[in-house]
Design a protein around this motif. Sequence first.
Motif, PDB file in Angstrom:
ATOM      1  N   LEU A  91       0.847  -1.182   0.000  1.00 37.66           N
ATOM      2  CA  LEU A  91       0.000   0.000   0.000  1.00 37.66           C
ATOM      3  C   LEU A  91       0.886   1.238   0.000  1.00 37.66           C
ATOM      4  N   THR A  92       0.458   2.272  -0.720  1.00 36.84           N
ATOM      5  CA  THR A  92       1.167   3.548  -0.709  1.00 36.84           C
ATOM      6  C   THR A  92       0.352   4.564   0.074  1.00 36.84           C
ATOM      7  N   LEU A  93       0.990   5.211   1.036  1.00 35.11           N
ATOM      8  CA  LEU A  93       0.368   6.321   1.763  1.00 35.11           C
ATOM      9  C   LEU A  93       1.028   7.606   1.287  1.00 35.11           C
ATOM     10  N   MET A  94       0.283   8.436   0.577  1.00 36.82           N
ATOM     11  CA  MET A  94       0.822   9.710   0.103  1.00 36.82           C
ATOM     12  C   MET A  94       0.340  10.810   1.037  1.00 36.82           C
ATOM     13  N   VAL A  95       1.297  11.589   1.543  1.00 33.70           N
ATOM     14  CA  VAL A  95       1.002  12.600   2.549  1.00 33.70           C
ATOM     15  C   VAL A  95       0.961  13.983   1.910  1.00 33.70           C
ATOM     16  N   PHE A  96      -0.053  14.752   2.273  1.00 35.03           N
ATOM     17  CA  PHE A  96      -0.238  16.102   1.742  1.00 35.03           C
ATOM     18  C   PHE A  96      -0.426  17.083   2.892  1.00 35.03           C
ATOM     19  N   GLU A  97      -0.225  18.372   2.574  1.00 33.84           N
ATOM     20  CA  GLU A  97      -0.580  19.429   3.498  1.00 33.84           C
ATOM     21  C   GLU A  97      -1.987  19.915   3.161  1.00 33.84           C
ATOM     22  N   PRO A  98      -2.623  20.717   4.023  1.00 34.05           N
ATOM     23  CA  PRO A  98      -4.004  21.127   3.784  1.00 34.05           C
ATOM     24  C   PRO A  98      -4.195  22.080   2.604  1.00 34.05           C
ATOM     25  N   THR A 118      -1.257   0.585  -8.113  1.00 35.38           N
ATOM     26  CA  THR A 118      -0.886   0.276  -6.737  1.00 35.38           C
ATOM     27  C   THR A 118      -1.958   0.786  -5.790  1.00 35.38           C
ATOM     28  N   PRO A 119      -2.443  -0.023  -4.847  1.00 29.44           N
ATOM     29  CA  PRO A 119      -3.396   0.498  -3.861  1.00 29.44           C
ATOM     30  C   PRO A 119      -2.791   1.690  -3.134  1.00 29.44           C
ATOM     31  N   ALA A 120      -3.550   2.753  -2.984  1.00 29.16           N
ATOM     32  CA  ALA A 120      -3.020   3.963  -2.369  1.00 29.16           C
ATOM     33  C   ALA A 120      -4.100   4.671  -1.565  1.00 29.16           C
ATOM     34  N   VAL A 121      -3.666   5.282  -0.473  1.00 32.90           N
ATOM     35  CA  VAL A 121      -4.534   6.133   0.337  1.00 32.90           C
ATOM     36  C   VAL A 121      -3.791   7.440   0.574  1.00 32.90           C
ATOM     37  N   ALA A 122      -4.519   8.461   0.980  1.00 36.86           N
ATOM     38  CA  ALA A 122      -3.907   9.771   1.223  1.00 36.86           C
ATOM     39  C   ALA A 122      -4.147  10.204   2.658  1.00 36.86           C
ATOM     40  N   ALA A 123      -3.180  10.920   3.203  1.00 39.08           N
ATOM     41  CA  ALA A 123      -3.321  11.532   4.527  1.00 39.08           C
ATOM     42  C   ALA A 123      -3.112  13.034   4.379  1.00 39.08           C
ATOM     43  N   ILE A 124      -4.032  13.808   4.919  1.00 35.87           N
ATOM     44  CA  ILE A 124      -3.873  15.258   4.965  1.00 35.87           C
ATOM     45  C   ILE A 124      -3.294  15.585   6.342  1.00 35.87           C
ATOM     46  N   ASN A 125      -2.005  15.887   6.368  1.00 34.65           N
ATOM     47  CA  ASN A 125      -1.315  16.139   7.633  1.00 34.65           C
ATOM     48  C   ASN A 125      -1.415  17.620   8.005  1.00 34.65           C
ATOM     49  N   LYS A 126      -0.983  17.925   9.215  1.00 30.89           N
ATOM     50  CA  LYS A 126      -0.939  19.298   9.730  1.00 30.89           C
ATOM     51  C   LYS A 126      -2.330  19.920   9.785  1.00 30.89           C
ATOM     52  N   THR A 127      -3.322  19.132  10.228  1.00 24.71           N
ATOM     53  CA  THR A 127      -4.679  19.650  10.323  1.00 24.71           C
ATOM     54  C   THR A 127      -4.786  20.761  11.370  1.00 24.71           C
ATOM     55  N   ASP A 128      -3.783  20.879  12.234  1.00 25.72           N
ATOM     56  CA  ASP A 128      -3.788  21.978  13.197  1.00 25.72           C
ATOM     57  C   ASP A 128      -3.502  23.315  12.527  1.00 25.72           C
ATOM     58  N   CYS A 129      -3.129  23.271  11.246  1.00 31.10           N
ATOM     59  CA  CYS A 129      -2.846  24.498  10.498  1.00 31.10           C
ATOM     60  C   CYS A 129      -4.035  24.957   9.645  1.00 31.10           C
ATOM     61  N   LEU A 130      -5.158  24.260   9.759  1.00 31.39           N
ATOM     62  CA  LEU A 130      -6.336  24.645   8.979  1.00 31.39           C
ATOM     63  C   LEU A 130      -6.823  26.034   9.390  1.00 31.39           C
ATOM     64  N   LYS A 131      -7.119  26.879   8.396  1.00 29.35           N
ATOM     65  CA  LYS A 131      -7.594  28.230   8.677  1.00 29.35           C
ATOM     66  C   LYS A 131      -9.089  28.234   8.963  1.00 29.35           C
ATOM     67  N   GLN A 132      -9.819  27.396   8.208  1.00 32.21           N
ATOM     68  CA  GLN A 132     -11.259  27.257   8.393  1.00 32.21           C
ATOM     69  C   GLN A 132     -11.600  25.774   8.368  1.00 32.21           C
ATOM     70  N   PRO A 133     -12.549  25.309   9.183  1.00 32.55           N
ATOM     71  CA  PRO A 133     -12.919  23.889   9.188  1.00 32.55           C
ATOM     72  C   PRO A 133     -13.328  23.373   7.822  1.00 32.55           C
ATOM     73  N   GLN A 134     -14.002  24.212   7.035  1.00 29.90           N
ATOM     74  CA  GLN A 134     -14.472  23.771   5.717  1.00 29.90           C
ATOM     75  C   GLN A 134     -13.325  23.563   4.721  1.00 29.90           C
ATOM     76  N   ASP A 135     -12.132  24.090   5.043  1.00 34.29           N
ATOM     77  CA  ASP A 135     -10.994  23.907   4.140  1.00 34.29           C
ATOM     78  C   ASP A 135     -10.587  22.438   4.047  1.00 34.29           C
ATOM     79  N   LEU A 136     -10.849  21.668   5.113  1.00 34.32           N
ATOM     80  CA  LEU A 136     -10.510  20.245   5.100  1.00 34.32           C
ATOM     81  C   LEU A 136     -11.360  19.514   4.073  1.00 34.32           C
TER      82      LEU A 136
END
Length: 303
Positions: A91-98, A118-136
């Motif tokens: 599995l591939t985990l690709m990490v992104f910022e918000p 290739t099976p892949a999932v994504a992680a949105i890291n640094k969620t503590d840096c979100l400016k607005q909840p809807q941005d997620l």
Amino acid sequence: MTASDQTKSVFVAIVGRPNVGKSSLLNALVGEKLAIVTSKPQTTRTRITGILTKGVTQYVFLDTPGIHKPRTKLGQRMVKTVADSVGDGDLTLMVFEPYGELTEAEQELVDQIRAGHTPAVAAINKTDCLKQPQDLAAREAFLRELGVFDAILPVCAAKGEGIDALLALFDRYAAEGPHYFPDDAYTDLPEKAIVAELVREKLLLNLRDELPHGTAVMVEKFKERPGGNIVDIDVTIFCEKKSHKGMIIGKGGAMLKKIASAARLDCEEFLGQKVNLQCWVKVKDDWRDDDFYLNNFGFRTGN
């Protein structure tokens, strides 16, 4: 052994551009400091294996260098390590910022995942840096439109948030079979390799932006004294220019002493015993473009 007791394993390749928090995420997943963490790009140079065994499942994480446009032979080897790791994992985990558009290197990696099926999932890291909840939700929609990720999860590696959800997701991809490492192991890296990385971390944290990327660290001596109460470690720090050597040593040796003292404390915590750490600095011109030195320092093709 009953069917419910059957052991299983999953190999997860952690990929993404520099500074998205891959190494922090690896450390959070394993619960140990394996990968050095700094705010500077290309901190991770080689593939680092982290291991976590929970119940019948063994998770093996492959932390990789940040994907970027290489300018040296070292950079080329780092990028190849990422490509190879995608093919090596279950599995591939690709990490992104918000926020932000995909870089060219990120888009190429997404295309590689798509082409390789290739099976892949994504992680949105640094969620503590979100400016607005809807941005997620907007970021999740953006990543979903790429059409290569089975799932997208928010995490904050620095705070340990979302880790359990990630592990539950990874478990779905685990295949029945033996555990490939001892259940109490958390890496396959030798102690010398981790010590070298701890020293390099202090170089990255204490020196100017460009200078640390021209350095490499090699452990020349690693010997436990009789009685096992102290470990003698000799380390050589290689740099590319004589002027860089002066910066690393500092006025009256102050900078090298600062780096060595901070590294010694981390080494003692890692090894669980007292450490006598001695550091020297040597010049190797343009080692990042020299195949002999790259091989000697451990940056081998296919690493």
